[in-house]
Design a protein around this motif. Structure first.
Motif, PDB file in Angstrom:
ATOM      1  N   ASP A 334       0.992  -1.368  -0.059  1.00  0.00           N
ATOM      2  CA  ASP A 334      -0.135  -0.053   0.047  1.00  0.00           C
ATOM      3  C   ASP A 334       1.033   1.233   0.086  1.00  0.00           C
ATOM      4  O   ASP A 334       0.208   2.211   0.406  1.00  0.00           O
ATOM      5  CB  ASP A 334      -0.936   0.028   1.342  1.00  0.00           C
ATOM      6  N   TYR A 335       2.021   1.231  -0.598  1.00  0.00           N
ATOM      7  CA  TYR A 335       2.875   2.406  -0.558  1.00  0.00           C
ATOM      8  C   TYR A 335       2.642   3.341  -1.647  1.00  0.00           C
ATOM      9  O   TYR A 335       2.463   2.960  -2.730  1.00  0.00           O
ATOM     10  CB  TYR A 335       4.395   1.840  -0.615  1.00  0.00           C
ATOM     11  N   ARG A 336       2.523   4.572  -1.314  1.00  0.00           N
ATOM     12  CA  ARG A 336       2.047   5.525  -2.337  1.00  0.00           C
ATOM     13  C   ARG A 336       3.132   6.672  -2.535  1.00  0.00           C
ATOM     14  O   ARG A 336       2.995   7.743  -3.106  1.00  0.00           O
ATOM     15  CB  ARG A 336       0.689   6.355  -1.767  1.00  0.00           C
ATOM     16  N   TRP A 353       4.161   0.281   8.371  1.00  0.00           N
ATOM     17  CA  TRP A 353       3.014  -0.520   7.824  1.00  0.00           C
ATOM     18  C   TRP A 353       3.014  -1.901   8.432  1.00  0.00           C
ATOM     19  O   TRP A 353       1.767  -2.433   8.556  1.00  0.00           O
ATOM     20  CB  TRP A 353       3.382  -0.637   6.388  1.00  0.00           C
ATOM     21  N   ASP A 394       0.238   6.248   4.168  1.00  0.00           N
ATOM     22  CA  ASP A 394       0.411   5.546   2.820  1.00  0.00           C
ATOM     23  C   ASP A 394       1.636   5.941   2.189  1.00  0.00           C
ATOM     24  O   ASP A 394       2.066   5.374   1.299  1.00  0.00           O
ATOM     25  CB  ASP A 394      -0.761   5.312   1.904  1.00  0.00           C
TER      26      ASP A 394
END
Length: 535
Positions: A334-336, A353, A394
């Motif tokens: 879920d890394y943005r 996370w 995120d």
């Protein structure tokens, strides 16, 4: 006659340029070049001679490629070139180039090197093909005889008469044969140890979250080398003080990794399996064997087993072979935020996370293997540690450092600045890991922070120890006390600083140690028979 002399000198210089990196002394004769010059001086002209000269040119180009590869491998992973092993690593090398240089520049580098090698091979072939027309036959025979004597002498033990490419080729053949026999012996060892080929429940950890964090390139040189010791020693002092203030206990030691500079998965597998896995072939044999690991031990104990691998960007079938209950890689975390060259996401995001998305949601005790990659080369940029962990979310907050720092290709022109960045990146990784421990380690947590391997010889210097640093952290002193003053895993002591002088045991001893200390009473698991014997 003049052409013979000039060609002899030129070929001698070209062959010496390839062979010298393998030797600590400076010879003056490249034996094969002398022999080839003499032979081509007496060979009759014609199509056959041209073809033979071209073939020698191709062989020279291959030798040039192997010589360059040998230098790069020695500087990156601290061992000599082994064609038997390198054939399977080309894809990984290109992936590393692409992640650091980009696809376009990587292809350009390959193109330039290919043209250079082809040009060298063509030049050697042309030099040889032009010999003979104006050379006295007697002079050619004398040079050929001298070359034959030099080649023979170069094969003598400890010879300093001259260098021979043929001897190096024979060395590669012997090395391939030895490596093959070693892999067969390793396969047989796995088949001959049925008693060890079963999972061992670790009753002493039944209600404990076991978190295994591999800190990239956290080798003992970070603590013992004067270039890094001031920064890292201070960081370890601060780590110890911060943990103690929070009521946590820390024990530190050293373990010897099977690799240096790269191939982290070999170190991971060695630690998890209790087997000494030092080559890709050993790794593949192990995966095919269904031999159990620490993952199986803790799965049998009742833990949910997870792998958090932010560096994995493609299919990873090996992860399934290890038997994790769940695997998280870069696309499922879920890394943005932005990638930072090779580093897909910073360690602080990985820790944040993991806690939010995995540990806080777990309904049973966890065993988690986490790859912490912020201290992976090229070590640029080095990020600050965010004080407000709740703001990480995120990862979009890391966009403020997108494109910060200089390009790796620029940084790596200056080895001293590369070393400075290595120290700073490692300082960041340790700082973040300490902050995570303060926030989330309790008396039902056993946190193991361990280096996977030493960085490349460019960072450590030649012949550096392959030891890595290991920290054992928990709020429960009974979880960390077994590591202290224990002959089965010697060298551990209270505090955050390892022993500077005492070498560590092999990583392969870690799993048997956990089985002995935390398994059922009466557990008699022995140290792996594959532990290396130092020579």
């Amino acid at each position: 006659m003049k052409r013979l002399i000039v060609t002899t000198l030129l070929l001698n210089g070209l062959f010496l340029a390839l062979l010298l990196p393998r030797y600590p002394w400076i010879p003056w004769i490249a034996a094969d070049a002398l022999l080839l010059t003499g032979l081509f001086a007496v060979l009759p002209g014609g199509r056959s001679k041209q073809l033979l000269a071209g073939a020698i040119g191709v062989l020279y180009a291959l030798l040039a490629f192997f010589a360059l590869s040998d230098v790069l491998i020695r500087q990156s992973i601290g061992r000599p070139f082994n064609l038997y092993l390198e054939l399977g690593a080309a894809g990984s090398v290109f992936d590393l180039m692409e992640s650091n240089l980009g696809l376009g520049l990587s292809l350009l580098v390959i193109l330039v090197l290919s043209v250079a090698f082809a040009g060298l091979g063509g030049y050697v072939g042309r030099l040889l093909s032009q010999l003979g027309a104006d050379t006295p036959a007697r002079a050619g025979r004398l040079v050929a005889a001298a070359g034959a004597i030099a080649v023979a002498a170069s094969w003598l033990p400890q010879s300093t008469v001259g260098l021979s490419a043929s001897r190096l080729a024979a060395t590669q053949i012997q090395l391939a044969a030895d490596t093959h026999q070693s892999t067969l012996a390793f396969r047989q060892h796995l088949e001959d140890t049925p008693d060890a080929a079963q999972a061992t429940p670790l009753a002493g950890l039944v209600d404990t979250d076991v978190i295994l964090g591999f800190i990239e390139s956290y080798g003992i040189s970070a603590f013992t080398d004067p270039r890094y010791r001031p920064l890292i020693s201070l960081r370890l002092d601060q780590m110890e003080e911060a943990l103690e203030e929070d009521g946590l206990h820390i024990v530190t030691g050293r373990l010897r990794s099977p690799v240096q500079g790269g191939q982290s998965w070999l170190a991971h597998t060695t630690l998890l399996s209790g087997q000494w896995i030092k080559t890709q072939l050993d790794y593949e044999i192990f995966l095919a064997s269904d031999f159990p690991t620490l993952i199986d031990d803790l799965d049998t104990t009742g833990h949910e087993t997870v792998a958090v691998m932010p560096a994995i960007t493609e299919a990873w079938p090996e992860g399934q072979a290890f038997g994790y209950n769940r695997i998280y890689e870069s696309s499922t975390m879920d890394y943005r935020g932005p990638a930072f060259n090779w580093v897909t996401m910073p360690d602080q995001y990985t820790w944040s996370w993991f806690q939010r998305s995995v540990r806080d949601r777990a309904e049973t005790p966890l065993f988690a293997e986490i790859a912490l990659i912020s201290s992976h080369a090229p070590w640029v940029p080095v990020l600050p540690v965010l004080k407000d962990w709740d703001s990480i979310g995120d990862g979009e907050t890391f966009n403020q450092w997108k494109d910060s720092g200089e390009a790796p290709a620029s940084l790596w022109r200056n080895p001293e600045r590369v070393r400075e960045h290595y120290g700073r990146a490692l300082d960041y990784a340790l700082n973040v890991a300490t902050e995570y421990a303060i926030r989330h380690v309790d008396n039902q947590t056993l946190l193991v922070l361990i280096g996977d391997h030493q960085p490349a010889p460019l960072i450590t210097g030649e012949k550096a120890s392959r030891d890595v640093i290991v920290h054992i952290i928990s709020a429960d002193p009974e979880l960390v006390a077994p590591f202290v003053a224990n002959d089965r895993l010697p060298g551990f002591r209270w505090g955050a600083q390892p022993d500077r002088d005492r070498e560590g045991p092999a990583m392969a001893r870690f799993r048997p140690f956990l089985q002995q200390q935390f398994g059922e009473p009466g557990n008699t698991v022995e140290i792996s028979a594959t532990e290396p014997v130092e020579k």
